[in-house]
Design an enzyme around this catalytic site. Structure first.
Site, PDB file in Angstrom:
ATOM      1  N   SER A 297       3.188   0.256  -0.468  1.00 51.21           N
ATOM      2  CA  SER A 297       3.476   0.023   1.003  1.00 51.21           C
ATOM      3  C   SER A 297       3.537  -1.665   0.804  1.00 51.21           C
ATOM      4  O   SER A 297       2.559  -2.098   0.229  1.00 51.21           O
ATOM      5  CB  SER A 297       2.730   0.770   2.049  1.00 51.21           C
ATOM      6  OG  SER A 297       1.381   0.115   1.989  1.00 51.21           O
ATOM      7  N   ASP A 298       4.005  -2.349   2.075  1.00 48.80           N
ATOM      8  CA  ASP A 298       3.815  -3.539   2.246  1.00 48.80           C
ATOM      9  C   ASP A 298       2.483  -3.490   3.006  1.00 48.80           C
ATOM     10  O   ASP A 298       2.019  -2.354   3.542  1.00 48.80           O
ATOM     11  CB  ASP A 298       4.926  -4.118   2.902  1.00 48.80           C
ATOM     12  CG  ASP A 298       5.204  -5.630   2.796  1.00 48.80           C
ATOM     13  OD1 ASP A 298       3.950  -6.146   2.444  1.00 48.80           O
ATOM     14  OD2 ASP A 298       6.107  -6.272   2.962  1.00 48.80           O
ATOM     15  N   TYR A 299       1.904  -4.755   3.381  1.00 52.16           N
ATOM     16  CA  TYR A 299       0.673  -4.757   3.940  1.00 52.16           C
ATOM     17  C   TYR A 299       0.395  -4.013   5.455  1.00 52.16           C
ATOM     18  O   TYR A 299       1.180  -4.363   6.303  1.00 52.16           O
ATOM     19  CB  TYR A 299       0.318  -6.320   4.119  1.00 52.16           C
ATOM     20  CG  TYR A 299      -1.189  -6.614   4.352  1.00 52.16           C
ATOM     21  CD1 TYR A 299      -1.802  -7.132   3.227  1.00 52.16           C
ATOM     22  CD2 TYR A 299      -1.862  -6.393   5.460  1.00 52.16           C
ATOM     23  CE1 TYR A 299      -3.043  -7.642   3.459  1.00 52.16           C
ATOM     24  CE2 TYR A 299      -3.301  -6.512   5.563  1.00 52.16           C
ATOM     25  CZ  TYR A 299      -3.881  -7.308   4.530  1.00 52.16           C
ATOM     26  OH  TYR A 299      -5.501  -7.564   4.724  1.00 52.16           O
TER      27      TYR A 299
END
Length: 764
Positions: A297-299
């Protein structure tokens, strides 16, 4: 009696602990295949330990110091010791990486090593130009080498995974993250994405186990470059045709290059956040493309699905992310908190967890971490590699190749090497921090060579520097808004006096390094602060100006484009900025860069791009107002995609196609003669575009389908040949099926997307 009891407890210890340890050691048998080793290890893992592999934490304490007490840091530390962390990011430096790896390998039950991630976007300590600038080189070998330099330095610092390349196609300069990608074209973006993966990872998967390579990560999957209004983290609403033909090709190219990880994106697509989008991650990436690496996932993007309105709570967000195919959670804290319970409740199938963990372990095995978890932790190598002369020479070469000459009407360039009075004006000319760009987390502040320092090496001219004005009104940082000086013009008069007495004025203007990048969206693409006023006032006293632009995105510079005789697009070029700019200005390097994004006349044209579609009223055929146009400005860009000048000139002639009619499946041979007709040796990017004028889905007016960077001595002629196949002639329909349709095709070979020689052929 006592001896019997001791023997009994020893026997029980061996049964309980020793036998389990022996079982786990089976995965260390290098005679077995990677898949068999993964299977053996997973048999020994508890559900909690499996979920731990899907959990990534940011660096959270001084890892070479005492254990943290209190707060999230203590929780993360305890999770690390229990084997509930599979990866960490932003931990860097051999001592720090060794310390966290030691906990994972020597203090947890199974000793599974961590994969260490970091944003190595355009270099680690020694910085190359920003990726958009590198794309302007159109030099795939140089771009590949640049990524290899970054991998060499990052790996020497203990890092084995980068969150790059960014292969987002974008045609909206308002979006700050255009600086991370390759621009507006999917064909160029595909070629560059492929090159960057090879640079980071090596030629084959086997090369991942070498100490100078790192795993790459294609991002952001998918369509992040089309956020509405160029607004960071915004929604995306595009057609399926745009998705298949513009967004996805660069991602698929990274698969073909052997990329091992993907990162999903913050945006929604078709109303579903990409992090929870099974169509993207399960159907296309892991299904149609058969990707066997893992997706991160992104942050905190898993948690953000709650804010999107797609998940009702943390458990719901966790379930939807796992089911959709997000294998690793970056800093949402949700998988480790919620996933075990969801599996036990039957809301998430354990088979999905097993699949994710297998993918993560596969990459760790490929990196050689199980065979030597400290392979990236050689302090001697760290000292020898980072900041080396070879790396600095490499990024200097890349920087020179990234510079684009936009205008040179009075032939002010190249500058004379002696006998000239040169005024150098602009705060950015003496700035050693801004040229490093936005993503430079590991680089030390003020380590770029400034333009002033670069030009001072040419000692036979009289060079005088004046700042003219402060660009900023307060110090810029990665985490804060950039605040510009909009009132103080106290240095104008000194700058004007210096300019008035000069033969040539070099002005370095543009954006500050932290003005582009993540969360740096703009609605004004003009020169920020009082720079435009300074430019005009200097012009009034001396119009012999060479404007050097420092920026991370296309700018709107209509006044400069009309009045300034010489304009050089120098981007944010990294560590060797000043040397690269000076060598181009003085003619030691003949610029050869071409724009990877169109430059608008004003922000009202944005998004603007060359590969647009026709309308029902494309031209003023009836000599009235009712056609597709603006009332206040031309609808063409200021500088088009593929545009870039040289100190020499190139003539194109003899465009040939080997025949006029082809059957499907035949290869089409196209050639053109290019002559260096000027007075300097130089390089030219020969560009091939096609147009399918009638199709079942409307096709763009032009599409880049080939390019070649050639070197020509003055007076030399070369014949450049291209081969077109069904791959270049076809397109995707709205169901994702690839079609090659019969009919006429138009072709153009030229020196930018707007100008060239044309011909046509028939496909039966």
């Amino acid at each position: 009696m006592m001896k019997k009891q001791i023997k009994k407890y020893v026997f029980l210890f061996l049964i309980i602990f020793g036998n389990g340890y022996a079982q786990t050691k089976k995965h260390m048998d290098t005679s077995k295949t990677t898949e068999d080793r993964i299977s053996l290890l997973m048999k020994e893992m508890t559900l909690e330990e499996k979920v731990g592999q899907m959990n990534q934490y940011n660096g959270f304490w001084d890892v070479t110091g005492p254990a943290p007490k209190g707060g999230s840091a203590e929780l993360k530390y305890e999770h690390l010791r229990k084997g509930l962390v599979g990866s960490m990011l932003t931990v860097r430096g051999v001592k720090e990486v060794r310390a966290v790896q030691k906990i994972a390998v020597e203090e947890t039950r199974l000793g599974i090593p961590l994969i260490i991630g970091f944003d190595v976007i355009h270099g680690y300590k020694t910085l190359s130009p920003i990726p958009l600038a590198e794309a302007a080189s159109w030099d795939l070998e140089a771009i590949k080498k640049s990524a290899a330099i970054a991998a060499t330095e990052a790996s020497a610092s203990g890092i084995n995974w980068t969150f790059a390349p960014n292969v987002d196609v974008s045609n909206d300069a308002r979006w700050g993250r255009v600086m991370e990608g390759a621009g507006e074209d999917p064909y160029l973006g595909s070629k560059i994405g492929y090159a960057r993966v090879k640079g980071f990872q090596g030629e084959t998967v086997a090369d991942l186990a070498k100490v100078n390579t790192i795993a790459a990560c294609a991002k952001h999957f998918a369509a992040y470059g089309f956020v509405e209004a160029g607004l960071e983290y915004n929604s995306v609403d595009i057609s399926t045709s745009k998705l298949y033909n513009s967004v996805l090709p660069p991602f698929e190219a990274t698969i073909q290059a052997g990329i091992r990880t993907f990162m999903n994106s913050f945006n929604t697509l078709n109303g579903i956040p990409a992090t929870g989008n099974a169509f993207l991650q399960r159907d296309i990436l892991k299904g149609k493309w058969k990707f066997d690496g893992f997706v991160i996932s992104d942050y905190a993007s898993i948690r953000e699905m709650i804010a999107h309105g797609y998940a009702k709570d943390e458990a719901d967000a966790t379930a939807k992310a796992v089911i959709a195919g997000s294998d690793m959670d970056m800093e949402s804290y949700l998988y480790v908190a919620k996933l075990v319970e969801l599996v036990k409740e039957g809301k998430v199938k354990e088979a999905l967890v097993n699949d994710a963990v297998r993918r993560i372990l596969r990459v760790k095995f490929e990196l050689g971490l199980f065979d030597d978890p400290y392979r990236y932790c050689d302090e001697k190598r760290e000292e020898e590699v980072i900041g080396s002369k070879a790396n600095n020479d490499g990024v200097l070469d890349m920087a020179k190749k990234s510079i684009v000459l936009l205008k040179n009407d009075k032939k002010l360039l190249p500058l004379k090497k002696s006998g000239q009075k040169i005024a150098l004006i602009g705060a950015l000319a003496n700035d050693k921090n801004s040229p490093l760009g936005s993503w430079r987390i590991a680089a030390d502040d003020n380590t770029a060579v400034s333009v002033l320092e670069g030009m001072q090496q040419y000692k036979d001219n009289q060079l005088t520097f004046e700042k003219g004005t402060d660009l900023l009104s307060q110090k810029a940082t990665f985490l804060t808004e950039t605040v510009f000086n909009t009132t103080d013009k106290s240095g104008f008069e000194a700058a004007k006096t210096t300019a008035k007495n000069a033969d040539v004025v070099v002005m370095v203007l543009g954006e500050y390094g932290f003005q582009s990048g993540e969360a740096r969206s703009r609605t004004d693409l003009n020169l920020p602060g009082v720079q435009q006023e300074l430019l005009e006032e200097i012009y009034n006293v001396n119009p012999n100006i060479v404007l050097v632009l420092n920026n991370g995105r296309p700018l709107s510079i209509p006044w400069a484009a009309e009045h300034i005789p010489s304009i050089v697009e120098a981007w944010h070029l990294g560590t060797q900025t000043g040397n690269a700019v000076a060598q181009v200005l003085y003619g030691d390097y003949n610029p050869s860069g071409k724009l990877p994004m169109s430059f608008p006349r004003n922000v009202g044209q944005v998004p603007i791009y060359y590969n647009k579609y026709s309308t029902g009223r494309p031209i003023d055929s009836d000599k009235n107002v009712f056609w597709s146009h603006y009332m206040d400005v031309e609808k063409t860009p200021q500088f088009p995609f593929g545009f870039g000048l040289s100190y020499t000139t190139f003539d194109y002639k003899n465009l040939k196609i080997n025949k006029t009619s082809f059957a499907k499946g035949e290869k089409i041979q196209v050639s053109v003669d290019v002559t260096n007709s000027g007075n300097y040796d130089g390089k030219e990017v020969v560009q091939l575009y096609i147009n399918d004028p009638v199709a079942s889905i409307v096709r763009p007016l032009k599409e880049l389908k080939g390019f070649e960077l050639i070197s020509l001595k003055k007076g030399e002629t070369k014949t450049v040949q291209f081969t077109l196949t069904e791959k270049e002639l076809g397109f995707y329909d709205n169901e994702g099926q690839f079609l090659v349709e019969s009919g006429q095709f138009n072709i153009m070979i030229g020196w930018n997307s707007n100008d060239g020689l044309t011909s046509k052929f028939e496909l039966k």
